[in-house]
Design an enzyme around this catalytic site. Structure first.
Site: not given
Lengths: 394, 299
Positions: A70, A149, A177, A197-199, A235, A322
């Site tokens: 992404g 997101n 998203q 984005s693939g993941h 590639t 945090c």
């Protein structure tokens, strides 16, 4: 046992996706750019995957450029938009974009570009009048998310696109998203470029795609060989591309079943609110992704909640300072002007098609106790409204 | 995910001494609390102490913390560390004592231990009637407006913890962790302190050169040696080192071999070897111990 409710961060690879890509990690290792049939057969499989991704988006095969992620898609889109209209030096984006957009924009400001960061309201929604007011004849690009997101809030992309086109600017949408979670049809859209984005949709990490509308004067970001019709050198990641194709095909199937996710999300959201006092949904009331809920638990801190959840194998995320790695809380929640007492205690649960009702019930079983325990430690829990108001953080 | 020690996780999941201490109006007993941080900052600690007035011993300590895993664990550790100590002893507790008790903290979480030390100080100051706003800690130029960190406080924490990088200052104090506008100012303070520390051995040697030297030619007993070394350290060397936030203490002596412990800004300082060899050792040799060697040890 892991209860994974952090699917906006990444998703598990679907077993069918894994099965589809495995041959390309073993026997079918040819390079699709080669002039022999061993590589050529792989090229045919890439073509198939391109078709699968195009079909999910309502696009044409030639409008899909495979890339690595992404962030690359977003960087490429901004670069291409500015290269297409080099005399224009103004960009419009929003204050709640992913860093892969915001940090590029900040970099471009140093290079002399003017950037307008549109604000959002308490629900995380844009004001289209503010967009209209920001647009000029010198605006090269409008780049916005499809869905946020952190909160899942969906932006009215077609209305944004219509305004963008009135001023002759390029319109890019970061849909990382949204793809696979809401139906997207680019065949009649005003969108010039769209990132995915693939993941985020059950393919592996390291593969993504950029949709570029046919006819757009695209300039490549990554120069080199002739791959992807000269639009993205390097590639080709054949296993990843095949996996993304399969993931896109499965996503299209599961889009018809997305209401199941929404029902589970709503169950989680409403039950948490009814069982736990002093919590509120960030972005509640706005149009949202069906899989996402972001809830602020007052008087306690998000990282502590995550570590408590971790004890039960429950994975979620937080917008608290945090957890950020920096010292600042989420820029998204800050832009929504949420009080500190909400944003420091914010937890995002994001579901997937693999999420079960049993898992949601498990969260509902442990979450009230976690909140109670942390509130019993907090100096603010008993002070409540009087204390907070005296410090202007209520 | 943060890499917390098992001790941190133990005290987070099973904190000890949580809650408040109510004042039961017992004779010879006072109850007080000190508070640092805020919801806006993302962490806050209210430390409660039960003090025996006649002895100034801390009879009990409890905490209430809004914050992350390490903030809660640091608070709980602090209460364990201070219980039983006198107030003067408790004031010697440093943020490193808290971090060490926990088996260490991630660098980015060291500010949690600093918060503990500052809450302890705030509680004791309140008990003793010292207004926190009168303490030099809170005086001076506000450098980081996001987290309300003053220049004296930045200087103190840099010196006490031997911080050498901008990132460390942010990890310990949060200064510069917000909008980032103050980063250049913080870096200037850091560089100034480093330059001052680097110049200590030279300046120490120069100042010692003005001290009257006695050249005792007679052999000394071990007791006489210790007495002379202690006198030179106390009267001539320590005042100069303390002016720069450092200190030195005699640790042991074996014949002509002396071991010293460098403290404060001198401990871990890049110029510590020069301080030991070219300032302390040279001065002691000039004061009638020509064969003496001085070595720094860590305790």
């Amino acid at each position: 046992m892991v209860i994974y409710l952090d699917n906006n961060a990444t998703t598990r690879v679907d077993p069918d996706v894994l099965e589809a890509m495995l041959p390309y990690l073993s026997d079918l290792y040819g390079n699709p750019s080669s002039m022999h049939s061993f590589g050529g057969q792989v090229g045919a499989d890439i073509l198939k995957a391109r078709g699968q991704v195009a079909e999910l988006l309502g696009a044409e095969e030639t409008e899909i450029i495979f890339n690595s992620c992404g962030s690359e898609g977003n960087n490429t889109a901004i670069h291409a938009a500015l290269a297409a209209q080099p005399d224009k030096r103004h960009i419009v984006t929003t204050a709640v974009e992913h860093p892969a957009i915001l940090n590029v924009c900040k970099h471009l400001e140093k290079k002399g570009y003017r950037v307008t960061y549109l604000s959002v309201d308490r629900r995380g929604q844009l004001d289209l009048l503010e967009l209209e007011a920001a647009m000029t004849g010198g605006t090269a690009l409008v780049t916005t998310m499809y869905a946020n997101n952190e909160t899942g809030v969906i932006f009215p992309v077609e209305q944004i696109g219509a305004i963008t086109k009135d001023y002759g600017a390029t319109f890019h949408v970061d849909a990382v998203q949204a793809v696979g979670k809401v139906p997207i049809d680019l065949s009649t859209s005003t969108i010039d470029m769209l990132t995915l984005s693939g993941h985020k949709l059950h393919a592996p990490k390291g593969i993504g795609a950029l949709y570029v509308r046919r006819g757009f004067r695209f300039r490549p970001f990554l120069l080199g060989g002739h791959q992807e019709r000269g639009r993205r050198a390097g590639t080709q990641n054949v296993p990843g591309i095949v996996a993304l194709g399969k993931a896109a095909e499965l996503a299209q199937t599961h889009l018809y079943n997305v209401e199941r996710e929404r029902r589970l999300r709503d169950l989680l959201e409403t039950q948490l609110q009814s069982q736990i006092p002093d919590c509120e949904v960030n972005g509640g009331g706005a149009s949202r992704l069906p899989n996402t809920t972001n809830i602020g638990f007052k008087y306690i801190e998000g990282e502590a909640i995550l570590f408590m959840l971790n004890q039960y194998g429950i994975c979620a995320s937080s917008g608290s300072a945090c957890t950020s790695g920096s010292l600042e809380p989420s820029h998204v929640l800050m832009a929504m002007q949420l009080p500190y007492v909400i944003l420091h205690g914010s937890i995002r649960f994001s579901l997937s098609r693999f999420t079960t009702e049993h898992e949601i019930r498990q969260v509902l079983t442990v979450m009230p106790g976690i909140v109670d325990k942390l509130r019993s430690l907090s100096p603010f829990n008993n002070d409540r409204a009087d204390w907070l108001q005296s410090r202007n953080v209520a | 995910m943060w890499n917390y020690s098992q001790k941190v996780l133990d005290l987070f999941y099973n904190p000890v001494n949580q809650g408040a201490i109510t004042d039961e109006q017992e004779p010879d007993v006072a109850v007080v609390f000190g508070e640092v941080g805020s919801i806006a900052c993302g962490d806050a600690l209210r430390l409660h102490l039960k003090i025996q007035v006649s002895t100034e011993a801390i009879l009990d300590a409890k905490f209430q913390t809004f914050g992350c895993t390490s903030a809660i664990a640091s608070s709980s550790a602090l209460t364990e560390i201070v219980k039983g100590k006198t107030l003067d002893e408790a004031l010697q507790v440093s943020n490193h004592d808290i971090a060490n008790y926990l088996g260490g903290l991630p660098e980015a979480k060291m500010h949690c231990s600093v918060m503990g030390q500052e809450a302890l100080e705030a509680a004791i100051f309140r008990y003793r009637g010292i207004k926190v706003e009168d303490h030099e800690e809170d005086e001076g130029n506000l450098v980081c407006s996001c987290y309300a960190v003053t220049e004296p406080r930045i200087r103190r924490i840099i010196i006490e913890n031997n911080l050498t990088t901008l990132e460390q200052v942010t990890n310990y104090l949060k200064a510069g962790g917000g909008c980032g506008t103050c980063l250049a100012a913080v870096e200037d303070i850091l560089q100034e302190i480093q330059q001052q520390q680097a110049a200590v051995p030279t300046r120490l040697a120069a100042e010692l050169a003005t001290v009257d030297m006695t050249t005792a030619a007679l052999p000394m007993t071990t007791l006489q040696k210790i007495s002379l070394i202690q006198q030179v350290l106390d009267q001539e060397i320590r005042p100069v080192l303390r002016a720069d936030g450092g200190d030195v203490e005699l640790f042991d002596i074996n014949g002509d071999h002396v071991q010293v412990v460098l403290k404060g800004a001198c401990h871990g300082c890049s110029s510590s070897t020069a301080t030991v060899k070219y300032a302390i050792e040279a001065q002691l040799r000039q004061r009638g111990l020509p064969t003496l060697t001085v070595e720094e040890v860590t305790v």
